[in-house]
Design a protein around this motif. Structure first.
Motif, short mmCIF file in Angstrom:
data_model
loop_
_atom_site.label_atom_id
_atom_site.label_comp_id
_atom_site.label_asym_id
_atom_site.label_seq_id
_atom_site.Cartn_x
_atom_site.Cartn_y
_atom_site.Cartn_z
N ASP A 66 0.86 -1.18 0.00
CA ASP A 66 0.00 0.00 0.00
C ASP A 66 0.90 1.24 0.00
O ASP A 66 1.67 1.45 0.94
CB ASP A 66 -0.89 -0.03 1.25
N ALA B 279 4.95 -1.87 8.12
CA ALA B 279 4.44 -0.81 7.25
C ALA B 279 5.35 0.41 7.37
O ALA B 279 5.69 1.05 6.37
CB ALA B 279 3.01 -0.47 7.64
N GLU B 280 5.76 0.72 8.58
CA GLU B 280 6.61 1.89 8.79
C GLU B 280 7.93 1.80 8.04
O GLU B 280 8.32 2.72 7.33
CB GLU B 280 6.89 2.05 10.30
N TYR C 65 7.33 1.96 4.28
CA TYR C 65 6.93 3.30 3.84
C TYR C 65 8.12 4.25 3.85
O TYR C 65 8.36 4.98 2.88
CB TYR C 65 5.81 3.86 4.74
N LEU C 66 8.87 4.25 4.96
CA LEU C 66 9.99 5.19 5.05
C LEU C 66 11.06 4.87 4.02
O LEU C 66 11.71 5.78 3.48
CB LEU C 66 10.56 5.20 6.47
N LEU D 280 9.79 6.31 0.92
CA LEU D 280 9.89 7.76 1.01
C LEU D 280 11.33 8.20 0.73
O LEU D 280 11.57 9.11 -0.08
CB LEU D 280 9.47 8.21 2.41
N PHE E 74 5.82 -8.87 11.28
CA PHE E 74 5.46 -8.28 12.57
C PHE E 74 6.52 -8.38 13.67
O PHE E 74 6.55 -7.52 14.55
CB PHE E 74 4.20 -8.97 13.12
N ASP F 50 0.15 4.28 0.38
CA ASP F 50 -0.22 5.31 1.37
C ASP F 50 0.35 5.00 2.75
O ASP F 50 0.58 5.91 3.55
CB ASP F 50 -1.75 5.39 1.50
N THR F 51 0.51 3.72 3.05
CA THR F 51 0.89 3.34 4.41
C THR F 51 2.15 2.47 4.49
O THR F 51 2.74 2.35 5.56
CB THR F 51 -0.23 2.54 5.08
N GLY F 52 2.51 1.84 3.40
CA GLY F 52 3.62 0.89 3.43
C GLY F 52 3.22 -0.49 3.88
O GLY F 52 4.02 -1.42 3.96
N ARG F 53 1.94 -0.65 4.17
CA ARG F 53 1.46 -1.94 4.66
C ARG F 53 1.52 -3.01 3.56
O ARG F 53 1.20 -2.76 2.41
CB ARG F 53 0.03 -1.76 5.14
#
Lengths: 297, 154, 784
Positions: free
Chosen positions: C647, C770-771, C774-775, C778, C690, C649-652
């Motif tokens: 995703d 996800a973090e 995403y980062l 980014l 996780f 938008d979230t990195g999920r």
């Protein structure tokens, strides 16, 4: 400290008062040693962890009116303190008039935990991550309280003072939360970003509620509430103002989301970092606001 | 610490138990009544191994005080089966191969029974959601979800 | 192949029989250790633990605690001077002079209730002198790091483990194969990467528990949730300086193990405490929080990989350096280091390999066995490098793997030859099932879709002479009682044992019982329930025991009927003769034998068959080169592939589809094998997305299910497929090899490779939260 966790619940006395007055009196007489409890889903965990050491747990379920879930088409919805979240989710009145509230409840933990968990408990726990707090805020919730001097009401908006801290005074018991009739045709959305697909606490939670409003220049009014990104649940007024006063476009929503991201003050914790949280407030605000907007048109 | 005398219906039989204030329903079942089918996995309401029905609704029995259960009706995994016949959720989880170490199984079965009681024909998404509070480390959930689908057809 | 000659049309081997333990597990009747009732004599223990990662114990004052009403005794390290450990005896029951991790046991309290014992902990005063901790294995391996085990040179150690006294390195395993330095210049493409694999926890839903009782004569009984009752008998007795025969371990059903209930961990504490209150059973149950920070963890790993191939994509060289974060004690972890070393090439034929695998003491929780035993950790990086190398050379990642993977007869990294293997078939099946090469559109505009594959290999990591034994006996009704020492930990081994015994003897599966719980006084010896070795090793013992019983039965009947045993068979519990067409049910002869005609006495007697199995062919490896004739019994190989969406938008990450294919030789019970593949995939996925123990300054920040998340029913892919390849193992029962652990080995890199396919980023290590995703996107400019 992880070494302090008890194998089971430490000792305490279980108190079941006969009525609210008795409960308030007892709590006021034992300000440092007694705690009211509802489902216990937070209190028990914190007692095992050694964070809370009450001598008395005062069971305020089953007291006058706390089991009531009542909708009145003129005045709105009242959710008694002891009404569990599954009951809220299943309520046809909630589904018809406050679906956002059901959506928020449904995101909490698991079905079996929600048999015990309550909205009022979630509010009193005052965690910045509380999943139902956003919906309660955007619906303009009003707390019904009972204190040593009897019943009174307080708006939820000023209730939170910090993580785990509220304006409640010794002897105060929240008996219910009341919601006025929501704006006509309003649409809500709760986006919870957890680590798991379901059941987790939020890394970031974004609640949006919008409706058409001819009294403001954009023709729309939005409320936005943010979870897990500040010491208290946040409802940034600048977002509401901006979207009321500027023509609603994708750019305006982006700008509103940027304002939301600016308004928060996230920290790094085990669930996520501040940098990521700020980014997510922006992205998920865009998503929530856009979704609401699309449904309104 | 005070003790409380409570009356409670468990798996159809009436019991009277004396419990201290801080005893959980889970402890009472396991320690006072030797109903050890209800398992202790975390004592924090997170794993679901101790799930039982309280007045027909599933709860984490580690998160309920025994004293709060005065006058209630409890069903544990030991009470799911009839005299000779397993509950359809029990039969289905055997047939689907949804049991491995078996420690999460009692809680899973209670959650599944509660789901089918409130929704006799759940979609897969609803089954997944209903079981999200029951952690299983062995099966990967695949066969457990299959078993609930199968039990719904009975 | 140890296949018995049984022409038995009703043979249950190869059939998906219903689990033998299912019914009692669904009714709540199945007994786990905490369910055993001990009555009022039961006492409860709690453990005083170190709050510091590294410190000297200056003084312990337990007077106040002892004075608390209800407290029966307090135990400290001073009471127990013996060392304990599986491969390296490097720890005491309770710390004596030094604590080495947050949670290290300092004292034990036993009282009439858990609550009183808990209160007493708060009254024990411990004075510490705080020392500088070692919190990183690479740093810990350096000479300037504080020394955590000054007595390392004095510890008893297995012959194949190489500690370096005077350092924190408790094992250094080396591979020196070919000429790595000379090979690099021949390489057309070389990739080099560093990966960090975090500590994770096993998370059985049943926490550790032990109940111990010492009688007046000093005989010890231990009830516990255990994968290793026999090893516990031996190791605990040795450490106490008593004869192992005086120790009895009773091990009922295990509510999940995954390695953390192997060897000896908290059980020794319960025994030590029980010695102070003779005659009373003492229960020690870990809280879920203690389970997270004091039970064996999966070791952390910092791994450096360098690998190169020629212009045709053929692998020429690998150079791997592993720093294992072994934690405070590495009594079990040293062998993970070794296994990682001798498997360090992955399932590939590579002519030049140099590997250094270091087990390093740190002030972190104690590392132990976990499902995969080092393989998920090393494959996580290795299989990503393989993908990158394929990309560099311009080859499809599946083609690259097919070219380089082990085939029957390939030369292994240890210099020996690969036995018969179906790895190539596993790759082909997996690629086909995942739709390799076909790209489906993402489900939404803000998502990106990708596919990834990874291979694996793994051998049972064990001493060369780990043995199994079994017995079979028949009851008056002809039902079969099978004695085994291997433990039912959820994998289904009791079911498979019953199927094999039934097939080898010639009775119906439904007529078999397993003699449980495992009790070292009555059950036959089994080394440990680890290493995915039971179907193979214990299976061979069962087959031998059944054959033994079968021979006894057929000899008696042949004599009675005046025929030869070769003309007889046992089918579905009945002895039949193909020659005379006579038949007699087993129940008519297995206890009382058969009468001789004319009241002239009897033949036979109670039938009891015995069997054992131990591999006798495993040789050592050269300490300098890691080369040897046959270092392990066999390798199970396989492949996994995933399809996922990221995703933006979230990195999920959402795993959409998973495919597993393993060559397990022979599926004794195909559904159980598939269940292992599914469960292993999800555990691997959970570790990929996780899981990590968040250790800060030695303190675990997420010791609960609230913040140590594992996969739930909502997280698993909608489509999870499992395929079995059967290239038989020459010495396995019916050709079987293990599968339990293997199924989670390739999952992390398969997911990592799919993430790269989807969005073009690679992370230093799991979990791919996800973090982090995403980062990374980014920072790479993929999202804004």
């Amino acid at each position: 400290m992880i070494l302090d966790t008890h194998p089971a619940l430490p000792e305490f006395e279980y108190i079941r008062p006969a009525n609210l007055a008795e409960a308030s009196d007892f709590l006021a007489q034992h300000p440092d040693t007694a705690r009211p409890f509802l489902g216990g889903t937070d209190v028990f965990v914190r007692m095992r962890d050694g964070f809370m050491k009450p001598e008395f747990l005062v069971d305020v379920k089953n007291l006058d009116g706390t089991n009531e879930l009542r909708f009145d088409s003129r005045t709105g919805l009242t959710v008694g303190a002891a009404v569990n979240m599954n009951r809220v989710i299943a309520s046809p009145d909630v589904q018809a008039h406050y679906p956002l509230l059901a959506e928020a409840c449904r995101s909490v933990a698991s079905y079996q935990l929600r048999t015990r968990a309550t909205i009022v408990g979630n509010l009193c726990n005052a965690s910045p991550a509380g999943d139902t707090i956003g919906a309660c805020l955007v619906f303009g919730g009003v707390l019904h309280l009972h204190g040593v001097s009897g019943p009174r009401q307080e708006p939820l908006s000023g209730f939170f003072r910090g993580p785990g801290k509220t304006t409640l005074k010794p002897g105060d018991i929240v008996t219910a939360i009341h919601f006025p009739i929501p704006p006509n045709g309003c649409v809500g959305k709760y986006i919870k970003l957890g680590r798991n697909q379901l059941s987790d606490l939020s890394i970031v939670g974004v609640t949006a509620l919008g409706h058409k409003d001819s009294t403001c220049s954009s023709g729309y009014r939005f409320r936005l509430a943010l979870a897990s990104v500040a010491p208290v649940p946040l409802m940034p007024a600048e977002v509401e103002t901006y979207l009321a006063n500027n023509p609603l476009t994708p750019d305006a929503i982006n700008e509103a989301a940027r304002l939301a991201s600016q308004a928060c003050s996230p920290i790094d914790d085990v669930r996520g970092g501040a940098r990521y949280r700020r980014q997510m407030v922006r992205n998920l605000s865009v998503k929530a606001l856009t979704e609401v907007w699309k449904k309104l048109d | 610490m005070a003790f409380h005398k409570i009356n409670i219906t468990i798996n159809g039989g009436l019991e009277q138990v004396v419990v201290p204030s801080n005893m959980t329903l889970m402890q009472m079942l396991r320690e006072n009544l030797a109903l050890t089918g209800t398992k202790n996995g975390c004592s924090a309401g997170e794993c679901g191994a101790c799930t039982v029905l309280l007045n027909g609704e599933p709860v984490n029995s580690c998160m309920v005080l025994a004293v709060e259960c005065d006058g209630t009706n409890i069903v544990t995994v030991e009470g799911l089966a009839g005299d000779q016949q397993l509950d359809p959720v029990q039969e289905a989880i055997i047939q689907s191969g949804g049991v491995q170490c078996g420690f999460c199984t009692p809680g899973i079965l209670i959650s599944a029974r509660a789901l089918l009681d409130r929704n006799p024909d759940p979609a897969e998404e609803e089954i997944r959601e209903a079981l999200v509070g029951n952690l299983c480390r062995c099966t990967g959930y695949v066969r457990i979800i299959e078993s609930v689908k199968a039990a719904a057809k009975v | 192949m140890a296949e018995p000659k049984v022409e038995n049309s009703t043979s249950p081997v190869g059939e998906s029989k219903i689990r033998i333990d299912a019914r009692e597990k669904v009714t709540g009747a199945a007994i786990y250790a905490d369910d055993i009732q001990f009555g009022n004599s039961l006492l409860h223990a709690r453990i005083k633990r170190s709050p510091h990662p590294h410190a000297l114990i200056k003084k312990i004052n337990s007077e106040k605690a002892l004075a608390l009403p209800g407290v029966k005794a307090i135990v400290t390290g001073q009471d127990f001077p013996g060392y304990i450990g599986l491969y390296l005896k490097d720890r005491f029951f309770f710390c004596r002079d030094r604590v080495r991790y947050v949670g290290d046991p300092v004292a034990g309290v036993v009282a009439v209730s858990e609550e009183i014992a808990e209160k007493a902990l708060g009254l024990i005063e411990v004075e510490y002198e705080i020392l500088e901790p070692v919190l990183d294995p690479e740093y810990g391996a350096r000479p300037e790091a504080p020394l955590l085990h000054p007595d390392l040179g004095k510890y008893a150690v297995a012959s194949f483990i190489f500690p370096q006294p005077g350092t924190n390195i408790s094992n250094h395993f080396k591979i020196r194969k070919g000429d790595v330095n000379g090979a690099w210049e021949k390489c057309t493409a070389i990739v080099e990467h560093k990966y960090r694999i975090p500590h994770i926890q096993h998370v059985p839903i049943e926490p550790h528990i032990a109940i111990a009782k010492v009688d007046e004569a000093g005989e010890i009984t231990l009830w516990g949730s255990s994968q290793s009752p026999f090893a516990q008998r031996n190791l605990i007795a040795q450490s106490l300086g008593i004869s192992p025969g005086k120790m009895r371990v009773i091990a009922p059903y295990v509510g999940g193990g995954f390695g953390c209930k192997a060897g000896v961990s908290m059980e020794s504490l319960a025994v030590a405490i029980a010695m102070k209150v003779k005659g009373r059973p003492v229960k020690l149950l870990l809280t879920r929080e203690e389970e997270f920070f004091t039970a064996f963890v999966r070791q952390g790993l910092t791994a450096y990989f360098k690998m190169g191939c020629d212009e045709n994509g053929r692998l020429l060289a690998m150079e791997n350096t592993f720093y294992w974060d072994g934690g405070a004690y590495t009594e079990y972890g040293v062998n993970i280091t070794r296994a990682a070393g001798y498997s360090s090439s992955g399932p590939y034929e590579v002519p030049n390999v140099k590997t250094d695998s270091y087990c390093v003491y740190t002030n972190h929780p104690v590392g132990g066995a976990m499902r995969g035993f080092g393989m998920p950790e090393i494959h996580a990086g290795l299989e990503q490098c393989i993908d990158e190398l394929a990309l560099r050379i311009g080859m499809d990642a599946v083609e690259f793997r097919k070219l380089n993977c082990l085939k029957t007869g390939s030369t292994l990294v240890t210099g020996s030859r690969m036995h018969a293997t179906g790895l190539s078939q596993c790759i082909e099946k997996t690629a086909e099932a995942i739709g390799w090469g076909k790209k489906a559109p993402p489900s939404a505009p803000n998502k990106r879709r990708g596919k990834g594959m990874a291979l694996m290999w793994k051998a049972p990591a064990m001493p060369p002479n780990a043995g199994s034994s079994a017995w079979v006996e028949l009851a008056e009704d002809g039902t079969l009682n099978v004695g085994v020492g291997g433990q039912e930990i959820g994998q289904g081994v009791f079911t498979v044992a019953a199927q094999m015994a039934a097939a080898a003897l010639g009775v119906a599966y439904e007529s078999v019982r397993i003699a449980a719980p495992i009790d070292t006084r009555y059950s036959p010896y089994e080394w440990q329930t680890v290493a995915s070795r039971l179907t193979w090793s214990m299976g061979n013992a069962i087959v031998n025991a059944a054959k033994d019983a079968r021979k006894q039965i057929l000899d008696i009947v042949a004599e009675a009927w005046d025929e030869t045993p070769d003309d007889l068979n046992i089918v579905n519990g009945v002895v039949i003769s193909y020659k005379s067409e006579k038949e007699i049910p087993l129940k008519n002869l297995v206890i009382y034998g058969l009468p001789k005609p004319g009241d002239q006495g009897w033949r036979g007697g109670p039938i009891i068959g015995r069997g054992s199995f131990m591999p006798t062919y495993v040789t050592g490896l050269d300490a300098e080169t890691g080369q040897g004739e046959r270092a392990v019994v066999h390798y199970t190989t396989g492949a996994q592939a995933v399809e996922l969406e990221v995703d933006l938008d979230t990195g999920r990450i959402e795993i959409i589809k998973g495919v597993s294919t393993f060559d397990i030789g022979k599926a004794i019970n195909p559904e159980l094998v598939e269940a292992q593949m599914e469960g292993g995939f999800v555990q691997g996925m959970s570790s990929a997305l996780f899981e990590s123990l968040q250790l800060k300054d030695g303190v675990l920040r997420n010791p609960s299910f609230v913040d140590y998340r594992i996969a739930t029913s909502s997280d698993i892919p909608k489509d999870l497929q499992s395929y079995i390849v059967e290239v038989p193992q020459d010495d396995g029962p019916w050709g079987a090899r293990g599968i339990g652990e293997h199924s989670m080995v390739p999952t992390i890199p398969a997911i990592a490779n799919a993430i790269y396919d989807a969005v073009g980023v690679r992370l230093e290590g799991p979990p791919f939260t996800a973090e982090k995703v995403y980062l990374a996107m980014l920072d790479a400019g993929i999202v804004k």
